[in-house]
Scaffold this active site. Structure first.
Site, PDB file in Angstrom:
ATOM      1  N   GLU A 131      65.276 -41.791 -84.770  1.00 58.66           N
ATOM      2  CA  GLU A 131      65.225 -40.451 -84.183  1.00 58.66           C
ATOM      3  C   GLU A 131      63.825 -39.899 -84.330  1.00 58.66           C
ATOM      4  OE1 GLU A 131      67.952 -37.346 -85.446  1.00 58.66           O
ATOM      5  OE2 GLU A 131      69.593 -38.799 -85.501  1.00 58.66           O
ATOM      6  N   GLU A 167      71.383 -40.148 -92.048  1.00 56.48           N
ATOM      7  CA  GLU A 167      70.801 -39.098 -92.881  1.00 56.48           C
ATOM      8  C   GLU A 167      71.708 -38.619 -94.015  1.00 56.48           C
ATOM      9  OE1 GLU A 167      69.341 -35.913 -90.431  1.00 56.48           O
ATOM     10  OE2 GLU A 167      67.975 -37.202 -89.334  1.00 56.48           O
TER      11      GLU A 167
HETATM   12  C1  FCB Z   1      68.555 -34.791 -87.116  1.00 55.66           C
HETATM   13  C2  FCB Z   1      69.995 -35.135 -86.806  1.00 55.66           C
HETATM   14  C3  FCB Z   1      70.330 -35.051 -85.337  1.00 55.66           C
HETATM   15  C4  FCB Z   1      69.658 -33.888 -84.657  1.00 55.66           C
HETATM   16  C5  FCB Z   1      68.189 -33.822 -84.985  1.00 55.66           C
HETATM   17  C6  FCB Z   1      67.440 -32.708 -84.310  1.00 55.66           C
HETATM   18  O1  FCB Z   1      68.454 -34.392 -88.452  1.00 55.66           O
HETATM   19  O2  FCB Z   1      70.297 -36.428 -87.243  1.00 55.66           O
HETATM   20  O3  FCB Z   1      71.721 -35.026 -85.219  1.00 55.66           O
HETATM   21  O4  FCB Z   1      70.316 -32.717 -84.944  1.00 55.66           O
HETATM   22  O5  FCB Z   1      68.015 -33.732 -86.375  1.00 55.66           O
END
Ligand code: FCB
Length: 462
Positions: A372, A173
């Protein structure tokens, strides 16, 4: 045994070999911030700033994973995942950012990776999940190009030291590392800058390109190199033309600023106009885009929610006071039942649209992993909200696959409740509950549900 289709209605069949995983990151779970020569990261320092993190918390002790990792590997094995996405802490390997290598830091990851392999769990290693060595921040952080060079050295060192890792991710990110950290100031290093934040975004991408090249020079057979972006579709808050334009500006800052150079080899045409006087982009150099756009073996996509954007009624008129964030957009979180325990909007359709949109925009899109996706709340072992969220987002992933997008795997965020950055420990994303006073781990209902989804699928290890 029930099938995946019964557990995730509408998902369709996930392809054979689909990778089921969970994700964590170093600073959020490891703790042991002073162990074995680790140096301070920007998060150690930022966490000490009064008001920076809820309840004044920090990543010490987090889940004490640095010492308890064998128990956590057992939890992974019990879940039946084929893959585990973890990150390496740069300050454990180079306590001063560069120069002297701390072998004990590398040894920790060697043991962990061996432990995963013994359990047939494929490690997906992220090299940078936001924990920049403070020593480099003191020399300018991501605002300066030298940090990108240091990152490439660090990447090459870790890559050489860790055998048995088929999937390498350079950055997690870069939007958050640059804009949330250097423009909004909500994340470390807590800066509120315009030009500096955009320079950070660019240097992160340069660092990615340099690291990719170094990894590929010495690639072992079959190794894959990629990057993970967080993507949030920009949704106009109303049917007005102004809000449509605001949503497009938001889309530029969050998504296109990263996807276009990485996958298309050019910065978006509207970038100069959107950022206006915020930056002259003097940090860009000839050849950078070629480096940044070197073909990826895979793209990681993190998805949580779309951003509803409205045109801001007020834009800071003094360019000197403007931050990169001030692009005339106000984000709105519409009320309603469709929000997570943390108040995040729940719109699974946004994940499907993100995946199909990428495939439509970039003809040479590499295979994608959802690296994620998860649900935050304030803690409940009977976490039905999380199960519903995961079920709907898996169905959205399945729908994108059915529409022809090559999605190879899905990683739930997260294995454990952990240090949720500026929200501290109150916000919980884990499939496993962590009692921070005792470090006891207790699988939640969602852990059992996800285990059954995996068991009912034809997927496996990567
Ligand atoms: C993302 C992050 C991760 C976590 C989630 C909830 O943006 O990459 O580390 O905090 O959100």
């Amino acid at each position: 045994m029930t099938t995946t289709e019964e557990r995730v209605p509408g998902a369709g069949a996930f392809p054979a070999g689909f990778v089921w995983g969970v994700a964590t990151s170093a600073y959020q779970i490891e703790g042991a911030v002073d162990a074995d020569g680790r140096g301070p990261s920007i998060w150690d320092v930022f966490s000490r700033v009064p008001g920076a993190v809820a309840a004044g918390e920090s990543g010490d002790p987090a889940c004490d994973h640095y010492r308890r990792w064998p128990e956590d590997v057992e939890l992974l094995a019990g879940l039946g995942v084929g893959a585990y996405r973890l990150s390496v802490a740069w300050p454990r390997v180079f306590p001063d950012g560069g120069g002297r290598v701390e072998r004990r830091g590398l040894d920790f990851y060697r043991r962990l990776i061996d432990g995963l392999r013994e359990r047939d769990i494929t490690p997906f290693v992220t090299l940078y999940h936001w924990d920049l060595p403070q020593a480099l921040e003191d020399r300018g952080g991501w605002r300066v190009r030298d940090t990108a060079e240091r990152f490439a050295d660090y990447a090459a060192t870790v890559h050489e030291a860790l055998d048995g890792v088929p999937y390498w991710t350079t950055l997690n990110e870069p939007y958050c590392s640059s804009i949330t950290g250097y423009a909004e100031g909500r994340h470390a290093p807590g800066a509120r800058e315009g030009h500096g934040a955009l320079a950070s975004a660019h240097h992160l991408l340069v660092g990615h390109g340099l690291a990719c090249a170094r990894l590929r020079e010495n690639a072992r057979r079959g190794e894959q190199v990629g990057v993970t972006l967080n993507m949030s579709p920009g949704v106009p808050a109303s049917p007005s033309a102004e809000d449509a334009a605001a949503a497009r500006r938001m889309d530029l800052m969050v998504n296109r600023q990263f996807t276009e150079p990485l996958l298309g080899g050019a910065y978006p045409a509207d970038m100069a106009e959107v950022y206006g006087e915020i930056s002259d982009f003097s940090f860009r150099r000839d050849g950078d885009l070629k480096l940044i756009s070197a073909p990826l073996d895979f793209l990681g996509v993190n998805y949580y929610y779309p951003i509803h954007a409205a045109a801001a009624s007020y834009v800071q008129p003094d360019p000197a006071l403007r931050s990169a964030y001030d692009i005339g957009v106000r984000t709105v979180m519409p009320d309603g039942p469709g929000t997570s325990g943390l108040g995040w909007r729940i719109e699974p359709r946004g994940l499907r649209d993100t995946l199909t949109g990428l495939a439509a925009r970039f003809s040479g899109l590499p295979p994608v992993f959802v690296t994620e996706n998860g649900y935050g709340d304030y803690g409940d072992l009977d976490d039905t909200g999380r199960i519903a969220y995961l079920r709907e987002h898996l169905a959205a992933t399945g729908a994108a696959i059915a529409e022809g997008v090559e999605v190879r795997g899905y990683f739930c965020w997260s294995l454990l409740d952990n240090f949720e950055w500026a929200r501290g420990y109150a916000a919980r994303f884990g499939l496993v509950h962590v009692d921070y006073a005792t470090q006891a781990r207790t699988p939640k209902a969602s852990y059992h549900w996800y285990r059954d989804v995996i068991a009912g699928s034809s997927g496996g290890s990567a």
